[in-house]
Design a protein around this motif. Sequence first.
Motif, PDB file in Angstrom:
ATOM      1  N   LEU A 240      18.021  12.755  53.500  1.00  0.00           N
ATOM      2  CA  LEU A 240      17.645  12.332  52.140  1.00  0.00           C
ATOM      3  C   LEU A 240      18.831  11.919  51.254  1.00  0.00           C
ATOM      4  O   LEU A 240      18.698  10.972  50.471  1.00  0.00           O
ATOM      5  CB  LEU A 240      16.831  13.430  51.444  1.00  0.00           C
TER       6      LEU A 240
ATOM      7  N   ARG B  63      28.722   8.333  52.359  1.00  0.00           N
ATOM      8  CA  ARG B  63      27.765   7.596  51.547  1.00  0.00           C
ATOM      9  C   ARG B  63      28.255   6.194  51.243  1.00  0.00           C
ATOM     10  O   ARG B  63      27.502   5.255  51.175  1.00  0.00           O
ATOM     11  CB  ARG B  63      27.581   8.325  50.231  1.00  0.00           C
TER      12      ARG B  63
ATOM     13  N   LEU C 104      19.561   8.261  50.717  1.00  0.00           N
ATOM     14  CA  LEU C 104      18.656   7.417  49.914  1.00  0.00           C
ATOM     15  C   LEU C 104      19.130   7.305  48.472  1.00  0.00           C
ATOM     16  O   LEU C 104      18.675   6.441  47.734  1.00  0.00           O
ATOM     17  CB  LEU C 104      17.248   8.038  49.887  1.00  0.00           C
ATOM     18  N   ALA C 105      20.031   8.181  48.065  1.00  0.00           N
ATOM     19  CA  ALA C 105      20.452   8.211  46.654  1.00  0.00           C
ATOM     20  C   ALA C 105      21.534   7.167  46.390  1.00  0.00           C
ATOM     21  O   ALA C 105      22.283   6.794  47.290  1.00  0.00           O
ATOM     22  CB  ALA C 105      20.965   9.605  46.306  1.00  0.00           C
ATOM     23  N   PRO C 106      21.620   6.702  45.150  1.00  0.00           N
ATOM     24  CA  PRO C 106      22.709   5.783  44.815  1.00  0.00           C
ATOM     25  C   PRO C 106      24.041   6.506  44.874  1.00  0.00           C
ATOM     26  O   PRO C 106      24.110   7.725  44.735  1.00  0.00           O
ATOM     27  CB  PRO C 106      22.386   5.370  43.378  1.00  0.00           C
ATOM     28  N   SER C 107      25.096   5.749  45.098  1.00  0.00           N
ATOM     29  CA  SER C 107      26.433   6.348  45.161  1.00  0.00           C
ATOM     30  C   SER C 107      27.424   5.439  44.447  1.00  0.00           C
ATOM     31  O   SER C 107      27.051   4.395  43.908  1.00  0.00           O
ATOM     32  CB  SER C 107      26.813   6.602  46.620  1.00  0.00           C
TER      33      SER C 107
ATOM     34  N   ASP D 100      19.874   2.166  42.587  1.00  0.00           N
ATOM     35  CA  ASP D 100      18.907   2.332  41.499  1.00  0.00           C
ATOM     36  C   ASP D 100      18.790   1.087  40.635  1.00  0.00           C
ATOM     37  O   ASP D 100      17.786   0.885  39.977  1.00  0.00           O
ATOM     38  CB  ASP D 100      19.305   3.535  40.621  1.00  0.00           C
TER      39      ASP D 100
ATOM     40  N   GLN E  77      24.969   1.210  44.059  1.00  0.00           N
ATOM     41  CA  GLN E  77      24.091   1.620  42.962  1.00  0.00           C
ATOM     42  C   GLN E  77      22.680   1.084  43.194  1.00  0.00           C
ATOM     43  O   GLN E  77      22.200   0.203  42.481  1.00  0.00           O
ATOM     44  CB  GLN E  77      24.647   1.107  41.633  1.00  0.00           C
TER      45      GLN E  77
END
Lengths: 286, 286, 286, 286
Positions: free
Chosen positions: A103, A240, A106-109, A115, A113
């Motif tokens: 998971l 990431r 899946l997040a922005p880093s 998002d 970005q």
Amino acid sequence: MNRLNYSVDLAYEVVDPTADFIFNIEVAKTERQTIVNEQFTITQGINVERYTDPVLANRVARVRAPKGPLNIRYEATVDIDHRLDYPADLVEVPIAQLPFEVLPFLAPSRYCQSDRLLEFAMREFGNQQWGYSRIEGIRAWVRNHVRFLSRSTNERTSALDTIVERTGVCRDFAHLMIAICRAISIPARFSSSLDYGADPALGPPDFHAVVEVYLSGGWYLIDPSGASIPTGLLRIGTGRDASDIPFAAIFGNVVSQPPVISIEPVEDAAKGFALPVFTPLAISTW
Amino acid sequence: MNRLNYSVDLAYEVVDPTADFIFNIEVAKTERQTIVNEQFTITQGINVERYTDPVLANRVARVRAPKGPLNIRYEATVDIDHRLDYPADLVEVPIAQLPFEVLPFLAPSRYCQSDRLLEFAMREFGNQQWGYSRIEGIRAWVRNHVRFLSRSTNERTSALDTIVERTGVCRDFAHLMIAICRAISIPARFSSSLDYGADPALGPPDFHAVVEVYLSGGWYLIDPSGASIPTGLLRIGTGRDASDIPFAAIFGNVVSQPPVISIEPVEDAAKGFALPVFTPLAISTW
Amino acid sequence: MNRLNYSVDLAYEVVDPTADFIFNIEVAKTERQTIVNEQFTITQGINVERYTDPVLANRVARVRAPKGPLNIRYEATVDIDHRLDYPADLVEVPIAQLPFEVLPFLAPSRYCQSDRLLEFAMREFGNQQWGYSRIEGIRAWVRNHVRFLSRSTNERTSALDTIVERTGVCRDFAHLMIAICRAISIPARFSSSLDYGADPALGPPDFHAVVEVYLSGGWYLIDPSGASIPTGLLRIGTGRDASDIPFAAIFGNVVSQPPVISIEPVEDAAKGFALPVFTPLAISTW
Amino acid sequence: MNRLNYSVDLAYEVVDPTADFIFNIEVAKTERQTIVNEQFTITQGINVERYTDPVLANRVARVRAPKGPLNIRYEATVDIDHRLDYPADLVEVPIAQLPFEVLPFLAPSRYCQSDRLLEFAMREFGNQQWGYSRIEGIRAWVRNHVRFLSRSTNERTSALDTIVERTGVCRDFAHLMIAICRAISIPARFSSSLDYGADPALGPPDFHAVVEVYLSGGWYLIDPSGASIPTGLLRIGTGRDASDIPFAAIFGNVVSQPPVISIEPVEDAAKGFALPVFTPLAISTW
């Protein structure tokens, strides 16, 4: 199976009384990547402290160096037995079935970005059929809409800059592709390697950045810059984005020389070592 | 020792046939934070899958919900036995002595682009004496140079925006402080909690964002927004920045209501539960 | 009174069948700036079309050049009779009394996004006494919080980048100072010149960027980079920011050499020409 | 020929002892736009100072208002005799032939950072045939790649944000189209009007932002948002982008109400006044 000889020479001049370094230049040890032999040499009298990330297998070497020159040489012979899968067999994994460990990808880093790319990514790729072909569509979009241009970007450049300015180097291609994948909920991460097969017009051999996407329970390797031959890619670090795995994080006042790198395949039919070649199959080093 | 009663009610309407959610609303279980009792209730018939991060203790709940309403209520009574240390006893840890697991909290992240604040941070804080007083100096700088202004920022706002625009909410204060700390090589991370003690003029009780910095082998908690009473902060999630620990990550077309939150201390001298108060000591929940 | 000899040599190689250029390298003719003699030479056979901005006095030369080399040399001897005023005599002009022609220099522009610096500028300078001393305070803030660092920025760098990264060259200092002035409703603009008096360690003589602020009915010149001796500044172009007055705007595929510049004062006591010196007085070239 | 009745009501509460306002709400007087009658009313006792830009015909009203309410009503009946040209007759004007007064509309500006879109714009539109069809291609690209989404952006949003995030309102569509045009050397500017013909679902009548591009010696009007009926657009202000022509620039502490706007066409066949309709022809109001 591929066998590669890799070496890197790093040269620094420490200006402060001491400086700290964290290197990530050694080849990762994974199920598909075997180190036949390797050697790490450093200016005499300087200690090296080592750590291997238990999940990602990144190997880091921490060094505190006194004022004066610091030289490091690392060389390794590595056998890679890539897993090659038929693209049509690979599926995107729904959120509900992703391993929890996946998971975070899946997040922005910092440099990806995702998002801010939701509308763009949904509009371009949201309606494409799920699977490797969609990954391939993203790779092709990035490859076709960004121009490889040496020295056009720097260490501050992120996926947002690249989607605006449409020029960059391998790391920029990778960051943009990762951001697009995450924006449509495909786990994606950044992997560092060497640019085996790159056009010599791009300059001498160098570190290289590629993408890994998560499909059918594994991580598959993609080079959106198109600069390398993917089966010639050995794994150094995984993270990431580039902020996680600089080849050298430096703390202190230091004058740096560019790294001097060599990456050569061993061709030996008798032993089963072929030259790396392009393949239409999906490639995994895990 | 503090005992707190916390509850949160979440209400969604799923518009797509299904939507996926990953919640991080449950109280972390750490050595210093004990859950006396807790209850998680969800719209009947919907399954919850759980995971606890082995390192950071974040508890996530994954839910796949069908079209229609989704309601969640979580309530907990939590005892917190903060470690309180004398600031003068705490030291900054040199790079060469940091645990390797702490190093990722030196790298820039989505909302804390410390790499772009090096010159600023070195110039403002580089020559201050190492230790808690330098942390305190950074906290005060952020507090005094940024104006708390509800709804002035959004989920795209990063530390770079905040150092330019000088307005924000708790999460913006936290991101800016984290970015400054990392820029001068102090490990720092983001922690989610509830805004116990916040001025009711700022609105009803809400989730809150604070900072943790690494000193003398432990993580210490700072609230650069000044909005809360730190000893009233229980720990929910911990990460590099807000991108790691949204209270709800939503995948799919969903109409969301704002969370309804309650956070109340239990005062019971007989049992040793005091009201949270401000303290000049350094606070750790690890 | 100062007399200056200025010359610039520009060399291009046009790669396309034709390319268009708009140059702004000639010295402006204003009441206080007299051109004693000047000469503009260009590769034989290439026409030059000229235009002088009726308000700002910028002189532009438009050239359409065919494939092949394009060489331009401009040289001028210029007498400057700066107006020197006592700072204490200068006042900031209220919005209600500003000439309408001055209002555009309150608006944000490409490189001076004053709209995003309102809180910062009000907080730092909003309570300072109006007048030249406040301008001086802004100049000093920029000078003291930004480090002059050759090649640290590029043509995309704006005031927002500079307030984050705190490094730059003369144009970056100018953009940041302009943005801060506008944010507190002081009209400010960008002026191009030569870096007379610059430390040779910064490189050979070059174009220079400075600030003009509107006070007491006139435009006063400030060099926030501190790199030049202001009374040695002759005026070339004036605009909202660097986007208005590039020394060369190029349309087409062209290989450019760096400009080769000379700027020398004439010292001749008999005729009243002194060397430019630093002065505590406010300087205007209008 | 179109006749339109336009009115706007503005209501403010001045909190400071005084506040300054610069309004640009009155209809421009141009060769093709005739004011049949108009009335400007303001809270009794408050003076208005007026100025008309000699080049762009923008009319501004400057007001210094004391603490307390400030109310303004402007109403006008305007006849517009658009010039309608066959698109096929219009040509892009080479740099070498552009009037010098048009050149500033090639430069990047606050919200239209065309300098960063060169590669994108050349790649998408560089090889298209010059002329109105290329303008139409840019309009269609913006229309098809950005989603109209009320309140998705704010006054800080620029063309760079819009090409990343792909959502916005009319002003964002205009800024992006302008930036793209300038990036391929087509002069383009920003024009303010009313959203005649807009879908009521987007909200009550409002100010509207459109684009003007320079072709064949004139400025032609384009609405890349697709929200209005272009022949129903009267001209209020014209500038490089929104920073030049806010309907109200406010200096001081003021509480503002949203403007209340009415825009209605007069239909009177006997007098030759038709309802505004869509047309495939190119429209100019100059």
